[in-house]
Motif scaffolding. Structure first.
Motif, short mmCIF file in Angstrom:
data_model
loop_
_atom_site.label_atom_id
_atom_site.label_comp_id
_atom_site.label_asym_id
_atom_site.label_seq_id
_atom_site.Cartn_x
_atom_site.Cartn_y
_atom_site.Cartn_z
N VAL A 82 -12.49 5.26 -1.34
CA VAL A 82 -11.72 4.23 -0.97
C VAL A 82 -12.01 2.84 -1.16
N ALA A 83 -13.04 2.73 -0.58
CA ALA A 83 -13.68 1.10 -0.57
C ALA A 83 -13.64 0.58 -2.14
N GLU A 84 -14.18 1.51 -3.00
CA GLU A 84 -14.38 1.17 -4.34
C GLU A 84 -13.12 0.88 -5.03
N MET A 85 -11.86 1.85 -4.54
CA MET A 85 -10.83 1.52 -5.44
C MET A 85 -10.13 0.41 -4.77
N CYS A 86 -10.28 0.13 -3.62
CA CYS A 86 -9.59 -1.16 -3.15
C CYS A 86 -10.47 -2.21 -3.49
N ASP A 87 -11.70 -2.22 -3.79
CA ASP A 87 -12.31 -3.44 -4.27
C ASP A 87 -12.06 -3.72 -5.76
N SER A 88 -11.80 -2.61 -6.52
CA SER A 88 -11.27 -2.68 -8.09
C SER A 88 -9.78 -3.18 -8.18
N ASP A 89 -8.97 -2.66 -7.22
CA ASP A 89 -7.58 -3.12 -7.37
C ASP A 89 -7.10 -3.53 -5.79
N PRO A 90 -7.19 -4.51 -5.24
CA PRO A 90 -6.74 -4.96 -3.85
C PRO A 90 -5.32 -4.69 -3.51
N HIS A 91 -4.57 -4.50 -4.71
CA HIS A 91 -2.96 -4.45 -4.55
C HIS A 91 -2.71 -2.88 -4.59
N ILE A 92 -3.57 -2.17 -4.49
CA ILE A 92 -3.23 -0.78 -4.55
C ILE A 92 -2.67 -0.21 -3.20
N THR A 93 -1.74 0.72 -3.31
CA THR A 93 -1.04 1.27 -2.03
C THR A 93 -1.79 2.41 -1.64
N SER A 117 -12.18 -1.16 8.33
CA SER A 117 -11.76 -2.13 9.12
C SER A 117 -10.93 -3.04 8.13
N MET A 118 -10.07 -2.64 7.39
CA MET A 118 -9.04 -3.30 6.25
C MET A 118 -7.65 -3.46 6.96
N SER A 119 -7.02 -4.58 6.46
CA SER A 119 -5.49 -4.48 6.87
C SER A 119 -5.02 -5.34 5.54
N LYS A 120 -3.32 -4.82 5.42
CA LYS A 120 -2.76 -5.20 4.46
C LYS A 120 -2.44 -6.60 4.42
N VAL A 121 -2.80 -7.71 3.86
CA VAL A 121 -2.33 -9.02 3.81
C VAL A 121 -1.79 -9.54 2.60
N CYS A 122 -0.54 -9.90 2.71
CA CYS A 122 -0.11 -10.37 1.46
C CYS A 122 -0.20 -9.37 0.23
N SER A 123 0.05 -8.13 0.49
CA SER A 123 0.03 -7.12 -0.33
C SER A 123 -1.26 -6.79 -0.97
N ARG A 124 -2.39 -7.14 -0.22
CA ARG A 124 -3.71 -7.00 -0.65
C ARG A 124 -4.51 -6.52 0.32
N TRP A 125 -5.33 -5.47 0.21
CA TRP A 125 -6.40 -4.97 1.06
C TRP A 125 -7.42 -5.68 1.19
N VAL A 126 -7.87 -6.42 2.54
CA VAL A 126 -8.89 -7.28 2.75
C VAL A 126 -9.56 -6.86 3.99
N PRO A 127 -10.74 -7.14 4.31
CA PRO A 127 -11.34 -6.90 5.29
C PRO A 127 -10.84 -7.58 6.55
N HIS A 128 -10.87 -6.94 7.51
CA HIS A 128 -10.09 -7.53 8.81
C HIS A 128 -10.79 -8.71 9.11
N LEU A 129 -12.06 -9.09 9.14
CA LEU A 129 -12.85 -9.84 9.69
C LEU A 129 -13.38 -10.76 8.35
N LEU A 130 -13.13 -11.97 8.13
CA LEU A 130 -13.70 -12.63 6.88
C LEU A 130 -14.50 -13.68 7.51
N ASN A 131 -15.62 -13.54 6.97
CA ASN A 131 -16.90 -14.71 7.24
C ASN A 131 -16.24 -15.74 6.38
N GLN A 132 -17.11 -17.01 6.36
CA GLN A 132 -16.56 -18.19 5.56
C GLN A 132 -16.94 -17.83 4.11
#
Length: 138
Positions: A82-93, A117-132
């Protein structure tokens, strides 16, 4: 508190066990638990239930294994896929992930939110906490 940790529950059950074996009443045990734990103390009916179990020779204060279907969808391999698929396509459902991996949508959602620890933001899967540095690249 929505769900209490196993250690927290074990602590209270151990106290119930000792006091029950000493002959104290469930009512007194409950009142003492409320003094110590406040609103997070187990209910009086729970104290009565466990007190009875300990007086009937129950030894362990730990939960016994429960009957039910084991969790097999959230394996390390599925989490990595799942992590690999989200990295390759952050818009995946979730639905597309579920179909691709032959998992239920609920299992995929649990992997994304609880394990990755991911959440959907603007139709993209991103890590919940982003560092700088990740904020700049995402």
């Amino acid at each position: 508190m929505a769900s209490k940790s196993n250690e927290f529950l074990f602590e209270q059950r151990a106290y119930i066990k000792i006091r029950s074996l000493l002959g104290d009443t469930p009512r007194n045990i409950y009142q003492d638990l409320v003094l110590v734990y406040g609103g997070e103390a187990c209910s009086e009916s729970t104290v009565k239930k466990w007190s009875l179990r300990f007086r009937e020779d129950r030894v362990s204060a730990k939960d016994e294994p429960r009957i039910g279907q084991p969790i097999i969808a959230t394996t390390a391999n599925n989490i990595a896929l799942v992590a690999e698929m989200c990295d390759s396509d952050p818009h995946i459902t979730i639905e597309r992930l579920a179909i691709s991996l032959t998992l239920s949508a609920g299992s995929v959602d649990a992997i994304l939110t609880k394990h990755l620890s991911m959440s959907k933001v603007c139709s993209r899967w991103v890590p919940h906490l982003l560092n700088q540095t990740k904020k700049k690249t995402q």
